[in-house]
Design an enzyme around this catalytic site. Structure first.
Site, PDB file in Angstrom:
ATOM      1  N   ASP A   1       0.887  -1.163   0.000  1.00  0.00           N
ATOM      2  CA  ASP A   1       0.000   0.000   0.000  1.00  0.00           C
ATOM      3  C   ASP A   1       0.925   1.213   0.000  1.00  0.00           C
ATOM      4  O   ASP A   1       1.546   1.532   1.021  1.00  0.00           O
ATOM      5  CB  ASP A   1      -0.918   0.020   1.231  1.00  0.00           C
ATOM      6  CG  ASP A   1      -1.890   1.197   1.172  1.00  0.00           C
ATOM      7  OD1 ASP A   1      -1.592   2.192   0.452  1.00  0.00           O
ATOM      8  OD2 ASP A   1      -2.938   1.141   1.829  1.00  0.00           O
TER       9      ASP A   1
ATOM     10  N   SER B   1      -1.143  13.299 -14.298  1.00  0.00           N
ATOM     11  CA  SER B   1      -2.367  13.317 -15.114  1.00  0.00           C
ATOM     12  C   SER B   1      -2.515  14.656 -15.803  1.00  0.00           C
ATOM     13  O   SER B   1      -2.110  15.691 -15.257  1.00  0.00           O
ATOM     14  CB  SER B   1      -3.600  13.084 -14.239  1.00  0.00           C
ATOM     15  OG  SER B   1      -4.786  13.362 -14.970  1.00  0.00           O
TER      16      SER B   1
ATOM     17  N   TYR C   1      -8.872  15.282  -7.233  1.00  0.00           N
ATOM     18  CA  TYR C   1      -7.955  14.451  -8.033  1.00  0.00           C
ATOM     19  C   TYR C   1      -6.985  15.367  -8.778  1.00  0.00           C
ATOM     20  O   TYR C   1      -5.767  15.142  -8.772  1.00  0.00           O
ATOM     21  CB  TYR C   1      -8.760  13.598  -9.017  1.00  0.00           C
ATOM     22  CG  TYR C   1      -7.922  12.738  -9.941  1.00  0.00           C
ATOM     23  CD1 TYR C   1      -7.390  11.530  -9.498  1.00  0.00           C
ATOM     24  CD2 TYR C   1      -7.672  13.119 -11.257  1.00  0.00           C
ATOM     25  CE1 TYR C   1      -6.618  10.731 -10.349  1.00  0.00           C
ATOM     26  CE2 TYR C   1      -6.908  12.331 -12.113  1.00  0.00           C
ATOM     27  CZ  TYR C   1      -6.385  11.140 -11.654  1.00  0.00           C
ATOM     28  OH  TYR C   1      -5.628  10.359 -12.500  1.00  0.00           O
TER      29      TYR C   1
HETATM   30  P1  NAD Z   1      -6.210   1.045 -12.392  1.00  0.00           P
HETATM   31  O1  NAD Z   1      -7.274   1.222 -11.365  1.00  0.00           O
HETATM   32  O2  NAD Z   1      -6.473   0.221 -13.595  1.00  0.00           O
HETATM   33  O3  NAD Z   1      -4.903   0.495 -11.715  1.00  0.00           O
HETATM   34  C1  NAD Z   1      -4.392   1.056 -10.550  1.00  0.00           C
HETATM   35  C2  NAD Z   1      -3.656  -0.027  -9.803  1.00  0.00           C
HETATM   36  O4  NAD Z   1      -3.136   0.602  -8.631  1.00  0.00           O
HETATM   37  C3  NAD Z   1      -4.557  -1.167  -9.351  1.00  0.00           C
HETATM   38  O5  NAD Z   1      -3.946  -2.406  -9.635  1.00  0.00           O
HETATM   39  C4  NAD Z   1      -4.701  -0.940  -7.848  1.00  0.00           C
HETATM   40  O6  NAD Z   1      -4.830  -2.161  -7.120  1.00  0.00           O
HETATM   41  C5  NAD Z   1      -3.391  -0.244  -7.544  1.00  0.00           C
HETATM   42  N1  NAD Z   1      -3.457   0.568  -6.329  1.00  0.00           N
HETATM   43  C6  NAD Z   1      -4.433   1.419  -5.960  1.00  0.00           C
HETATM   44  N2  NAD Z   1      -4.145   1.964  -4.772  1.00  0.00           N
HETATM   45  C7  NAD Z   1      -2.960   1.444  -4.395  1.00  0.00           C
HETATM   46  C8  NAD Z   1      -2.141   1.607  -3.255  1.00  0.00           C
HETATM   47  N3  NAD Z   1      -2.501   2.397  -2.260  1.00  0.00           N
HETATM   48  N4  NAD Z   1      -0.965   0.932  -3.204  1.00  0.00           N
HETATM   49  C9  NAD Z   1      -0.603   0.104  -4.201  1.00  0.00           C
HETATM   50  N5  NAD Z   1      -1.351  -0.103  -5.298  1.00  0.00           N
HETATM   51  C10 NAD Z   1      -2.509   0.554  -5.384  1.00  0.00           C
HETATM   52  O7  NAD Z   1      -5.790   2.530 -12.786  1.00  0.00           O
HETATM   53  P2  NAD Z   1      -5.005   3.159 -14.038  1.00  0.00           P
HETATM   54  O8  NAD Z   1      -5.983   3.865 -14.881  1.00  0.00           O
HETATM   55  O9  NAD Z   1      -4.100   2.160 -14.617  1.00  0.00           O
HETATM   56  O10 NAD Z   1      -4.188   4.270 -13.275  1.00  0.00           O
HETATM   57  C11 NAD Z   1      -2.802   4.217 -13.060  1.00  0.00           C
HETATM   58  C12 NAD Z   1      -2.299   5.620 -12.809  1.00  0.00           C
HETATM   59  O11 NAD Z   1      -2.578   6.429 -13.947  1.00  0.00           O
HETATM   60  C13 NAD Z   1      -2.944   6.326 -11.625  1.00  0.00           C
HETATM   61  O12 NAD Z   1      -1.968   7.074 -10.938  1.00  0.00           O
HETATM   62  C14 NAD Z   1      -3.947   7.250 -12.272  1.00  0.00           C
HETATM   63  O13 NAD Z   1      -4.259   8.343 -11.474  1.00  0.00           O
HETATM   64  C15 NAD Z   1      -3.209   7.637 -13.527  1.00  0.00           C
HETATM   65  N6  NAD Z   1      -4.033   8.137 -14.623  1.00  0.00           N
HETATM   66  C16 NAD Z   1      -5.003   7.371 -15.159  1.00  0.00           C
HETATM   67  C17 NAD Z   1      -5.773   7.882 -16.190  1.00  0.00           C
HETATM   68  C18 NAD Z   1      -6.884   7.096 -16.816  1.00  0.00           C
HETATM   69  O14 NAD Z   1      -7.692   7.675 -17.565  1.00  0.00           O
HETATM   70  N7  NAD Z   1      -6.978   5.802 -16.589  1.00  0.00           N
HETATM   71  C19 NAD Z   1      -5.511   9.156 -16.683  1.00  0.00           C
HETATM   72  C20 NAD Z   1      -4.493   9.909 -16.118  1.00  0.00           C
HETATM   73  C21 NAD Z   1      -3.746   9.380 -15.077  1.00  0.00           C
END
Ligand code: NAD
Length: 258
Positions: free
Chosen positions: A64, A144, A157
């Site tokens: 975490d 982001s 966010y």
């Molecule tokens: P996702 O939900 O598919 O994956 C996130 C992963 O992080 C999951 O496997 C979850 O279990 C893990 N996670 C969550 N909290 C955690 C913690 N406290 N400790 C360890 N692991 C943890 O999300 P994603 O879309 O792949 O996002 C990944 C990153 O990209 C994030 O930082 C998100 O903010 C950023 N992001 C995503 C988008 C989008 O549109 N998907 C856009 C911009 C930025």
């Protein structure tokens, strides 16, 4: 030509899903000795088993990232297994369900900042000292486009990601003379479970589809990204190909930040 991460030891947080899984796949394919670190232990283990099936050195570690002892245990695990990490991708993040600012409860607000921002503090405390002793390293933070182009209903966010962007640049300055490069990416919307989770705040399937459509319309390239399109940029920033690049946060957003 050799693999782009041969000889590198890498940790990808949130490495079991979405963007993180795409990054993990690229890193393993490019020869990194890789720790897939995630809150979801079983998903991390199954991806590690899949990627390790061809003999790649890939291990899973539960973490975490919002908790110092947990972050420290992750770094210790990687160090014991493969050696001091050369690359850390701070990718784990949580979304804000699309709500107006005053309707977000305090626990959700705290979680956003603990996972999206405080994790970078734990990275500095628990990973950077060993990197300094080791002669350097590369850190890539998933931020982001919300940091520079916030949308309504996503205020906290956006604030957490803006903090991550500035922190990335400040850390880059702070540790440049120790040969630690710190970079980031600002993805626009990417097709992952996180996006689906965030969109669920809009209501039922119809409302969500409309919100998705509007999102895509607002992107000059006219579509939502696939995770691999972000992973390609993270791979470059983490690799020695980017040896003279630090303190940049690359927009990987189909042109939305223009
Ligand atoms: P996702 O939900 O598919 O994956 C996130 C992963 O992080 C999951 O496997 C979850 O279990 C893990 N996670 C969550 N909290 C955690 C913690 N406290 N400790 C360890 N692991 C943890 O999300 P994603 O879309 O792949 O996002 C990944 C990153 O990209 C994030 O930082 C998100 O903010 C950023 N992001 C995503 C988008 C989008 O549109 N998907 C856009 C911009 C930025």
């Amino acid at each position: 030509m050799g693999k782009r991460l041969s000889g590198k030891i890498a940790i990808v947080t949130g490495g079991a899903s979405g963007l993180g899984a795409a990054i993990s796949r690229r890193f393993a394919a490019e020869g990194a000795r890789l720790v897939i670190a995630d809150l979801d232990r079983s998903r991390a283990e199954s991806l590690a088993a899949e990627l390790g099936a061809d003999g790649s050195e890939v291990a899973a570690c539960p973490v975490d990232v919002s908790e110092g002892p947990s972050y420290e245990a992750m770094v210790s695990f990687a160090t014991a297994r493969y050696g001091i990490p050369n690359i850390i991708v701070n990718n784990a993040g949580v979304p804000q369900r699309y709500h107006v600012a005053h309707e977000v409860d305090e626990a959700s607000y705290d979680r956003l900042y603990d996972v999206n921002v405080k994790s970078l503090y734990w990275c500095a405390v628990h990973a950077i000292p060993a990197m300094i002793e080791n002669g350097g390293g590369a850190i890539v933070n998933t931020c982001s486009v919300s940091a520079t182009r916030p949308r309504p209903m996503n205020t906290w966010y956006a604030g957490s990601k803006a903090a991550a962007v500035v922190t990335t640049k400040a850390l880059a300055l702070e540790y440049a003379r120790q040969n630690i490069r710190v970079c980031g990416v600002n993805p626009g919307p990417v097709d992952t479970p996180l996006l689906a989770d965030a969109l669920s705040g809009f209501g039922g399937a119809n409302e969500q589809a409309i919100a998705r459509g509007k999102m895509a319309e607002g992107i000059p390239l006219g579509r939502i990204a696939q995770p691999e399109e972000i992973a390609n940029v993270v791979l470059f920033l983490a690799s020695d190909e980017a040896s003279f690049v630090t303190g940049v946060v690359v927009e990987v957003d189909g042109g939305r930040a223009i």
